[in-house]
Design a protein around this motif. Sequence first.
Motif, mmCIF file in Angstrom:
data_model
loop_
_atom_site.group_PDB
_atom_site.id
_atom_site.type_symbol
_atom_site.label_atom_id
_atom_site.label_comp_id
_atom_site.label_asym_id
_atom_site.label_seq_id
_atom_site.Cartn_x
_atom_site.Cartn_y
_atom_site.Cartn_z
ATOM 1 N N GLY A 154 0.806 -1.221 0.000
ATOM 2 C CA GLY A 154 0.000 0.000 0.000
ATOM 3 C C GLY A 154 0.837 1.268 0.000
ATOM 4 O O GLY A 154 0.308 2.378 -0.146
ATOM 5 N N ASN A 155 2.146 1.131 0.159
ATOM 6 C CA ASN A 155 3.034 2.306 0.102
ATOM 7 C C ASN A 155 3.877 2.307 -1.165
ATOM 8 O O ASN A 155 4.874 3.027 -1.257
ATOM 9 C CB ASN A 155 3.971 2.315 1.314
ATOM 10 C CG ASN A 155 3.209 2.455 2.602
ATOM 11 O OD1 ASN A 155 2.318 3.300 2.721
ATOM 12 N ND2 ASN A 155 3.515 1.599 3.575
ATOM 13 N N GLY A 156 3.480 1.516 -2.150
ATOM 14 C CA GLY A 156 4.264 1.412 -3.379
ATOM 15 C C GLY A 156 3.783 2.381 -4.444
ATOM 16 O O GLY A 156 3.396 3.511 -4.153
ATOM 17 N N GLY A 157 3.824 1.919 -5.709
ATOM 18 C CA GLY A 157 3.457 2.779 -6.835
ATOM 19 C C GLY A 157 1.996 3.199 -6.800
ATOM 20 O O GLY A 157 1.135 2.434 -6.370
ATOM 21 N N TRP A 158 1.713 4.414 -7.266
ATOM 22 C CA TRP A 158 0.363 4.966 -7.095
ATOM 23 C C TRP A 158 -0.688 4.278 -7.950
ATOM 24 O O TRP A 158 -1.850 4.188 -7.551
ATOM 25 C CB TRP A 158 0.345 6.488 -7.297
ATOM 26 C CG TRP A 158 0.423 6.970 -8.726
ATOM 27 C CD1 TRP A 158 1.540 7.117 -9.471
ATOM 28 C CD2 TRP A 158 -0.678 7.396 -9.556
ATOM 29 N NE1 TRP A 158 1.230 7.588 -10.722
ATOM 30 C CE2 TRP A 158 -0.130 7.779 -10.803
ATOM 31 C CE3 TRP A 158 -2.057 7.503 -9.374
ATOM 32 C CZ2 TRP A 158 -0.912 8.243 -11.860
ATOM 33 C CZ3 TRP A 158 -2.836 7.960 -10.432
ATOM 34 C CH2 TRP A 158 -2.266 8.324 -11.657
ATOM 35 N N LEU A 159 -0.308 3.749 -9.096
ATOM 36 C CA LEU A 159 -1.309 3.071 -9.926
ATOM 37 C C LEU A 159 -1.545 1.633 -9.471
ATOM 38 O O LEU A 159 -2.665 1.254 -9.158
ATOM 39 C CB LEU A 159 -0.880 3.087 -11.398
ATOM 40 C CG LEU A 159 -1.019 4.402 -12.155
ATOM 41 C CD1 LEU A 159 -0.477 4.254 -13.583
ATOM 42 C CD2 LEU A 159 -2.472 4.866 -12.196
ATOM 43 N N GLY A 160 -0.482 0.844 -9.415
ATOM 44 C CA GLY A 160 -0.628 -0.571 -9.103
ATOM 45 C C GLY A 160 -0.933 -0.829 -7.643
ATOM 46 O O GLY A 160 -1.973 -1.416 -7.298
ATOM 47 N N ASP A 161 -0.057 -0.396 -6.776
ATOM 48 C CA ASP A 161 -0.175 -0.729 -5.358
ATOM 49 C C ASP A 161 -1.261 0.085 -4.652
ATOM 50 O O ASP A 161 -1.990 -0.432 -3.809
ATOM 51 C CB ASP A 161 1.177 -0.494 -4.682
ATOM 52 C CG ASP A 161 1.273 -1.232 -3.350
ATOM 53 O OD1 ASP A 161 0.545 -2.217 -3.164
ATOM 54 O OD2 ASP A 161 2.077 -0.810 -2.503
ATOM 55 N N ARG A 162 -1.392 1.350 -4.975
ATOM 56 C CA ARG A 162 -2.308 2.213 -4.208
ATOM 57 C C ARG A 162 -3.716 2.272 -4.807
ATOM 58 O O ARG A 162 -4.676 2.531 -4.089
ATOM 59 C CB ARG A 162 -1.735 3.629 -4.107
ATOM 60 C CG ARG A 162 -0.380 3.636 -3.409
ATOM 61 C CD ARG A 162 0.152 5.032 -3.154
ATOM 62 N NE ARG A 162 1.559 4.917 -2.742
ATOM 63 C CZ ARG A 162 2.180 5.790 -1.961
ATOM 64 N NH1 ARG A 162 1.550 6.847 -1.492
ATOM 65 N NH2 ARG A 162 3.448 5.609 -1.644
ATOM 66 N N ASN A 163 -3.824 2.097 -6.132
ATOM 67 C CA ASN A 163 -5.153 2.247 -6.747
ATOM 68 C C ASN A 163 -5.674 1.000 -7.448
ATOM 69 O O ASN A 163 -6.746 1.038 -8.052
ATOM 70 C CB ASN A 163 -5.140 3.413 -7.732
ATOM 71 C CG ASN A 163 -5.226 4.751 -7.011
ATOM 72 O OD1 ASN A 163 -6.219 5.041 -6.340
ATOM 73 N ND2 ASN A 163 -4.175 5.555 -7.109
ATOM 74 N N GLY A 164 -4.942 -0.091 -7.360
ATOM 75 C CA GLY A 164 -5.471 -1.354 -7.870
ATOM 76 C C GLY A 164 -5.558 -1.479 -9.376
ATOM 77 O O GLY A 164 -6.336 -2.277 -9.899
ATOM 78 N N VAL A 165 -4.777 -0.684 -10.112
ATOM 79 C CA VAL A 165 -4.727 -0.867 -11.564
ATOM 80 C C VAL A 165 -3.931 -2.141 -11.845
ATOM 81 O O VAL A 165 -2.818 -2.298 -11.348
ATOM 82 C CB VAL A 165 -4.040 0.342 -12.252
ATOM 83 C CG1 VAL A 165 -3.904 0.092 -13.757
ATOM 84 C CG2 VAL A 165 -4.811 1.615 -11.985
ATOM 85 N N ILE A 166 -4.516 -3.055 -12.618
ATOM 86 C CA ILE A 166 -3.837 -4.320 -12.890
ATOM 87 C C ILE A 166 -3.019 -4.210 -14.173
ATOM 88 O O ILE A 166 -3.531 -3.835 -15.222
ATOM 89 C CB ILE A 166 -4.865 -5.470 -13.032
ATOM 90 C CG1 ILE A 166 -5.593 -5.691 -11.696
ATOM 91 C CG2 ILE A 166 -4.162 -6.756 -13.482
ATOM 92 C CD1 ILE A 166 -6.730 -6.697 -11.792
#
Lengths: 441, 112
Positions: A154-166
């Motif tokens: 949850g502290n990683g990249g804003w698209l993948g880790d924080r917003n669930g973009v696959i």
Amino acid sequence: MPDGFSAGDTAFVFICAALVMLMTPGLAFFYGGMVRVKSTLNMLVMSFISLAIVSVLWVLYGYSLAFGPDAGAGLIGNLDFLGMRGIGLNDLTGTIPVTAFSAFQLMFAIITPALISGAVADRTKFAAWGLFVALWVTVVYFPVAHWVFFFDGGNGGWLGDRNGVIDFAGGTAVHINAGVAGLALCLVLGKRIGFKKDPMRPHSLPLVMLGSGLLWFGWFGFNAGSALAANGVAGMAFINTQVATAAAVLGWLAYERIKHGAFTTLGAASGAVAGLVAITPACGSVSPLGSIAIGVIAGVACAAAVSLKYKLGYDDSLDVVGVHLVGGVIGSLLIGVFATGHVGQTAQGLLYGGGFEQLGKQAMGVVAVGAYSFVLSWLLAVAIQKTIGFRVSEEVEVSGIDQAEHAESAYDFTAVGASVARPVSTPAPVTATARKTEVDA
Amino acid sequence: MKLITAVIKPHRLDDVKDALQAFGVHGLTVTEASGYGRQRGHTEVYRGAEYTVDLVPKVRIEILVEDEDAEQLIDVVVKAARTGKIGDGKVWSVPVDTAVRVRTGERGPDAL
């Protein structure tokens, strides 16, 4: 090794990293066969140079910017791992050594700028291209890889880790990113001399087939390896990669047969790449049946999209936009439709009861990466154009880049008066001499 | 003497060569050529872009013969090269002033 280390996973990822490495020379042949004889070598080496430049930058600061601890808001990594210092032999990413993970991710960073080169084939100064690759990976690829691929609870990249973009293996970070950059570059550089007037037929379809075959082979490392473990997700990604690619070949060929009356070799090779591109983000979240659907849609849509350049008037020489951007967008968005929730991800798509939520997230990823990459790529291209110049002179473009930029030619077609035993200090004038066969002297 | 020139389909070359040998022709020159006649060329498709290829591959054969053999030789070439389909080619002859065998310096019919 520490607890949690898996020798099986590690061996698998190393092999996958080597497979992905082979994709870049494979891409070089895929592109190299599509250009005219006079710029074959330039096309090959534009991909090959990416292996050299990006590998060095990756160790210096690339790995740290992409996969170092987040420096804020999920936008970029910090500088903790400059020069890859501070990475111990026993440090793990999941179940594999950080070094193995870094090597695997390096190969992604290498092929992404190489993909862009197809858009500006036949007209690019080699030094300017090298500079572009170095700058582009620094300000575009490394940050975007952080956005998409860096997971840190949850502290990683804003698209993948924080917003669930696959994006399982790089639909946004690799293909949309490269496709949009290709569009920006060909807009800045302008059209090839003779675009839409002169025939610019591929000079060697066998090379194109060789290249697409190597790409397909290496792509198993790209997609299955992105599971970072020799497990069921990797197995499903492998199957999905194969079946989507096969379906895309059929889709492209069917479109061509109906529209143009022939099943072409270039269409089969292009369909394969379109399918591979489209399944890349989705291979870890859809079923094999979903993969067939994604493949067919990508094959048909990309076949239709490659003619956009003639309608809209931009000269994307080898269809980086039509294949990589369009294919990447299709694959990324269709995750929001076909994700089952039972493969490597829990998010469900439209057809599996997940509603529009995941589709919305995927669209956000597409737009964010596309917009960022377009603006930065365009600015870099303009800056290079205005300083050292990005495009070769008209004379060089007409006579061929290979001779002017590399002092070589890909093939020797001279049969008469072409003695190799006589060294010359200056290139001898080339005359067009028809080949003659004396049957009886 | 006459120079007979034939522009034919490449795949007929072997038949023409055999026919000429059977007729007793000792030498000929073959050149790869390209061109088109009334049939024009063909169309190729690359990623949806259609290219008209005007110039199609041909083979050009040149034979030096004595005057009295010329007409008969033309018939031999035409017969061997013919497929009956468009693009079979052309054969023509022109008068030749001199011919010299480079090795010996022989001139005229002796040089053939």
